[in-house]
Design a protein around this motif. Structure first.
Motif, mmCIF file in Angstrom:
data_model
loop_
_atom_site.group_PDB
_atom_site.id
_atom_site.type_symbol
_atom_site.label_atom_id
_atom_site.label_comp_id
_atom_site.label_asym_id
_atom_site.label_seq_id
_atom_site.Cartn_x
_atom_site.Cartn_y
_atom_site.Cartn_z
ATOM 1 N N LYS A 244 0.827 -1.190 0.000
ATOM 2 C CA LYS A 244 0.000 0.000 0.000
ATOM 3 C C LYS A 244 0.864 1.244 0.000
ATOM 4 C CE LYS A 244 -3.848 -2.198 2.465
ATOM 5 N NZ LYS A 244 -4.719 -2.155 3.665
ATOM 6 N N SER A 245 0.370 2.304 -0.623
ATOM 7 C CA SER A 245 1.129 3.553 -0.725
ATOM 8 C C SER A 245 1.408 4.155 0.643
ATOM 9 C CB SER A 245 0.369 4.558 -1.595
ATOM 10 O OG SER A 245 0.272 4.091 -2.926
ATOM 11 N N GLN A 246 0.515 3.912 1.620
ATOM 12 C CA GLN A 246 0.701 4.503 2.939
ATOM 13 C C GLN A 246 1.965 3.990 3.627
ATOM 14 O OE1 GLN A 246 -1.995 3.220 1.720
ATOM 15 N NE2 GLN A 246 -3.776 4.540 2.062
ATOM 16 N N SER A 247 2.432 2.794 3.224
ATOM 17 C CA SER A 247 3.612 2.224 3.860
ATOM 18 C C SER A 247 4.918 2.716 3.244
ATOM 19 C CB SER A 247 3.561 0.693 3.763
ATOM 20 O OG SER A 247 3.624 0.283 2.393
ATOM 21 N N LEU A 248 4.831 3.478 2.156
ATOM 22 C CA LEU A 248 6.028 3.960 1.463
ATOM 23 C C LEU A 248 6.447 5.324 2.001
ATOM 24 C CD1 LEU A 248 5.000 3.059 -2.204
ATOM 25 C CD2 LEU A 248 6.440 1.732 -0.648
ATOM 26 N N PRO A 249 7.737 5.673 1.853
ATOM 27 C CA PRO A 249 8.207 6.988 2.309
ATOM 28 C C PRO A 249 7.525 8.100 1.512
ATOM 29 C CG PRO A 249 10.056 5.524 1.806
ATOM 30 C CD PRO A 249 8.828 4.862 1.278
ATOM 31 N N PRO A 250 7.417 9.299 2.076
ATOM 32 C CA PRO A 250 6.875 10.426 1.308
ATOM 33 C C PRO A 250 7.794 10.754 0.133
ATOM 34 C CG PRO A 250 7.811 11.176 3.388
ATOM 35 C CD PRO A 250 7.791 9.676 3.446
ATOM 36 N N ILE A 251 7.239 11.382 -0.891
ATOM 37 C CA ILE A 251 7.994 11.620 -2.113
ATOM 38 C C ILE A 251 9.212 12.509 -1.866
ATOM 39 C CG2 ILE A 251 6.549 13.569 -2.794
ATOM 40 C CD1 ILE A 251 8.213 10.979 -5.141
ATOM 41 N N TRP A 252 9.097 13.492 -0.959
ATOM 42 C CA TRP A 252 10.242 14.379 -0.706
ATOM 43 C C TRP A 252 11.413 13.604 -0.113
ATOM 44 C CZ3 TRP A 252 12.344 14.852 4.123
ATOM 45 C CH2 TRP A 252 11.551 14.466 5.218
ATOM 46 N N LEU A 253 11.117 12.639 0.759
ATOM 47 C CA LEU A 253 12.182 11.840 1.367
ATOM 48 C C LEU A 253 12.734 10.824 0.369
ATOM 49 C CD1 LEU A 253 13.823 11.096 3.881
ATOM 50 C CD2 LEU A 253 11.944 9.585 4.590
ATOM 51 N N ALA A 254 11.850 10.254 -0.448
ATOM 52 C CA ALA A 254 12.271 9.253 -1.426
ATOM 53 C C ALA A 254 13.230 9.832 -2.462
ATOM 54 C CB ALA A 254 11.046 8.655 -2.119
ATOM 55 N N THR A 255 13.040 11.090 -2.807
ATOM 56 C CA THR A 255 13.884 11.701 -3.850
ATOM 57 C C THR A 255 15.182 12.289 -3.311
ATOM 58 O OG1 THR A 255 12.614 13.759 -3.621
ATOM 59 C CG2 THR A 255 11.945 12.236 -5.366
ATOM 60 N N LEU A 256 15.317 12.419 -2.007
ATOM 61 C CA LEU A 256 16.522 13.038 -1.434
ATOM 62 C C LEU A 256 17.825 12.349 -1.856
ATOM 63 C CD1 LEU A 256 15.856 14.240 2.242
ATOM 64 C CD2 LEU A 256 16.324 15.593 0.193
ATOM 65 N N PRO A 257 17.921 10.999 -1.819
ATOM 66 C CA PRO A 257 19.193 10.369 -2.210
ATOM 67 C C PRO A 257 19.622 10.683 -3.637
ATOM 68 C CG PRO A 257 17.790 8.803 -1.042
ATOM 69 C CD PRO A 257 16.945 10.012 -1.319
ATOM 70 N N ILE A 258 18.666 11.006 -4.506
ATOM 71 C CA ILE A 258 19.006 11.390 -5.876
ATOM 72 C C ILE A 258 19.199 12.901 -5.981
ATOM 73 C CG2 ILE A 258 18.144 11.514 -8.246
ATOM 74 C CD1 ILE A 258 16.807 8.858 -7.830
ATOM 75 N N LEU A 259 18.315 13.653 -5.343
ATOM 76 C CA LEU A 259 18.363 15.110 -5.486
ATOM 77 C C LEU A 259 19.596 15.721 -4.828
ATOM 78 C CD1 LEU A 259 14.645 16.232 -4.983
ATOM 79 C CD2 LEU A 259 15.980 16.135 -7.093
ATOM 80 N N ILE A 260 20.007 15.190 -3.687
ATOM 81 C CA ILE A 260 21.166 15.773 -3.007
ATOM 82 C C ILE A 260 22.409 15.730 -3.901
ATOM 83 C CG2 ILE A 260 22.807 15.426 -1.106
ATOM 84 C CD1 ILE A 260 20.424 14.771 0.682
ATOM 85 N N PRO A 261 22.816 14.551 -4.443
ATOM 86 C CA PRO A 261 23.978 14.564 -5.342
ATOM 87 C C PRO A 261 23.741 15.396 -6.595
ATOM 88 C CG PRO A 261 23.439 12.322 -4.664
ATOM 89 C CD PRO A 261 22.309 13.188 -4.233
ATOM 90 N N LEU A 262 22.546 15.264 -7.179
ATOM 91 C CA LEU A 262 22.270 15.957 -8.437
ATOM 92 C C LEU A 262 22.327 17.473 -8.273
ATOM 93 C CD1 LEU A 262 21.325 15.995 -11.372
ATOM 94 C CD2 LEU A 262 18.974 15.841 -10.544
ATOM 95 N N VAL A 263 21.680 18.001 -7.244
ATOM 96 C CA VAL A 263 21.623 19.455 -7.054
ATOM 97 C C VAL A 263 22.994 20.022 -6.748
ATOM 98 C CG1 VAL A 263 20.757 21.260 -5.522
ATOM 99 C CG2 VAL A 263 19.208 19.483 -6.364
#
Length: 477
Positions: A244-263
């Motif tokens: 279920k989607s409720q058990s997954l991390p929020p989108i902002w947290l999920a994208t951090l491992p990619i966004l931090i290096p990229l930005v």
């Protein structure tokens, strides 16, 4: 016997024959090839190699006096220096994103916007534009967990997703500054950086469209399943994809491992390219932070830390589960580092034979139009020694004088773009990027040679055709 072309042939036979014919592990085959190439390379060739790259006579003599094992170890270590931390951190990011559900959250969010049918095109475009400021291998590390999660989600097209990531990142890496190859072309051939960026993007868009067509065909002809692996067990990916989607991390947290290096990597690249920051000045706190975190190794470490935090939150602080995930990621990453470094050692030994200079001599008086000549020289050097950047530097060194001083009927931008496209031909086992793609995507060597190598070759050739047409229709002079 000492001709670089003959030594190259020996190296090819040993590596390809060892892996495909004798079923040797790639690490052993590459090391064996490196040892044989190093042993038959004459001392004079090693000395000339150092001198041709601006080294002193003392440095040339020192390298020539080193034992074969020392020279191979130096190149092995040099490759590890470039990619060791990156691969280790990328393995942790991938493992944590998959197990925490972060990759699944990104996939579900993407599918809501694009739909299943357009997912591969989204991967293609994203990897191209991410690949403008970020190195090819870093883009691949960041995108491959998403490709695996997406393949599970849609139930097919894993090879198509992998090739889309590869196509976009590879073309941006050679065509568009501020990556090293295009930046060198800009300075060597006196091409305005803005013109190179616009021209590279336009040619790149055409080439990745052609690449997508080939990737879709290859995916239908040779479908590759998403295979089980230590760092990405299929059972866990499937369990997350059906949760279920409720058990997954929020989108902002999920994208951090990619966004931090990229930005941060992108910000530092922009800072170095467009900002005139003097070393003796006192930069502001923001510039200092960007300069520190934008270094690729630091950026990947920061991304890995955010991924570990995400997994720890998912596991509610279970230290044993966190440790097991890290160990599995590093075990997988260690094998990739060994194979990639061995590939770097093999390519380095080929470079010390003087293969680049030998090819330059053979082609310097070749009577042919300058654009296809630039393409062919770069392609031959790339195929021979494995490095796209070295091939671009070699070709620009041979042709820059003619491009700048010659009475061309078109802007020298087109020569630079031809060199960039020629550097895509032909990736094989002497290229560290080949092994990164092969091992992190779990493709076999045969599968990579049938799909990844032709993909880049076809895109490079299509780029040449576009450049020839553009030079005729829009000479820009």
């Amino acid at each position: 016997m000492t001709d670089p072309l003959f030594i190259l042939l020996i190296g090819i036979l040993i590596v390809v024959g060892g892996i495909i014919g004798l079923r040797l592990h790639p690490f052993l085959a590459l090391l064996l090839g490196a040892f044989v190439v190093a042993m038959v390379t004459p001392t004079t060739a090693i000395e000339q190699y150092v001198l041709s790259r601006g080294g002193t006579a003392a440095a040339a003599q020192a390298l020539a006096d080193k034992a074969v094992g020392e020279r191979i170890a130096m190149q092995f270590g040099s490759t590890c220096e470039k990619i060791g931390i990156l691969i280790a951190m990328a393995s942790i990011i991938g493992k944590c994103m998959l197990e925490s559900g972060g990759a699944e959250r990104i996939v579900r969010s993407t599918l809501k916007v694009t739909g299943i049918t357009k997912a591969p095109l989204t991967f293609l475009g994203s990897s191209f534009f991410i690949g403008i400021p970020v190195f090819f291998d870093t883009v691949f590390y960041l995108m491959i967990p998403l490709a695996k999660a997406m393949a599970i989600r849609i139930g097919k097209n894993y090879l198509l997703l992998v090739l889309c990531v590869t196509a976009g990142a590879a073309m941006a890496n050679s065509l568009v500054p501020p990556t090293p190859g295009p930046l060198f072309l800009v300075s060597e051939m006196q091409i305005p950086i803005g013109m190179m960026m616009i021209g590279g993007i336009l040619v790149g868009i055409v080439t990745i469209i052609v690449g997508y067509i080939f990737a879709a065909w290859a995916n239908r002809k040779w479908p590759v399943p998403l295979r089980d692996s230590i760092e990405a067990p299929l059972e866990k990916i499937k369990a997350l994809s059906s949760g279920k989607s409720q058990s997954l991390p929020p989108i902002w947290l999920a994208t951090l491992p990619i966004l931090i290096p990229l930005v941060f990597i992108s910000a530092k690249a922009a800072l170095n390219t467009f900002a005139n920051v003097q070393t003796d000045s006192s930069p502001g706190i923001l510039i200092t932070i960007v300069d520190f975190l934008g270094e690729k190794n630091i950026a990947l470490v920061a991304g890995a830390l955010s991924a570990l935090i995400m997994l720890a939150l998912k596991n509610k602080g279970d230290k044993k589960a966190l440790l097991a995930s890290v160990q599995a990621a590093l075990m997988s990453g260690g094998i990739i580092i060994l194979i990639t470094a061995a590939g770097g050692a093999f390519g380095g030994m080929l470079q010390q034979t003087g293969i680049s200079e030998r090819i330059g001599i053979l082609t310097q008086d070749f009577q042919m139009a300058l654009i296809p000549l630039a393409f062919i020289i770069t392609a031959v050097v790339r195929t021979a020694q494995g490095s796209a950047t070295v091939a671009m530097i070699t070709a620009s060194g041979i042709l820059s004088g003619m491009a700048i001083s010659g009475n061309l009927e078109y802007h020298q931008l087109y020569i630079g773009l031809a060199i960039a496209c020629g550097s895509k031909l032909i990736p094989w086992m002497n290229d560290s990027g080949f092994w990164i793609v092969c091992k992190m995507s779990n493709l076999t060597e045969k599968e990579a040679l049938k799909t990844f190598s032709p993909l880049l070759t076809i895109m490079g050739i299509s780029g040449l055709i576009v450049i020839l047409l553009a030079a005729k229709i829009f000479p820009l002079i």
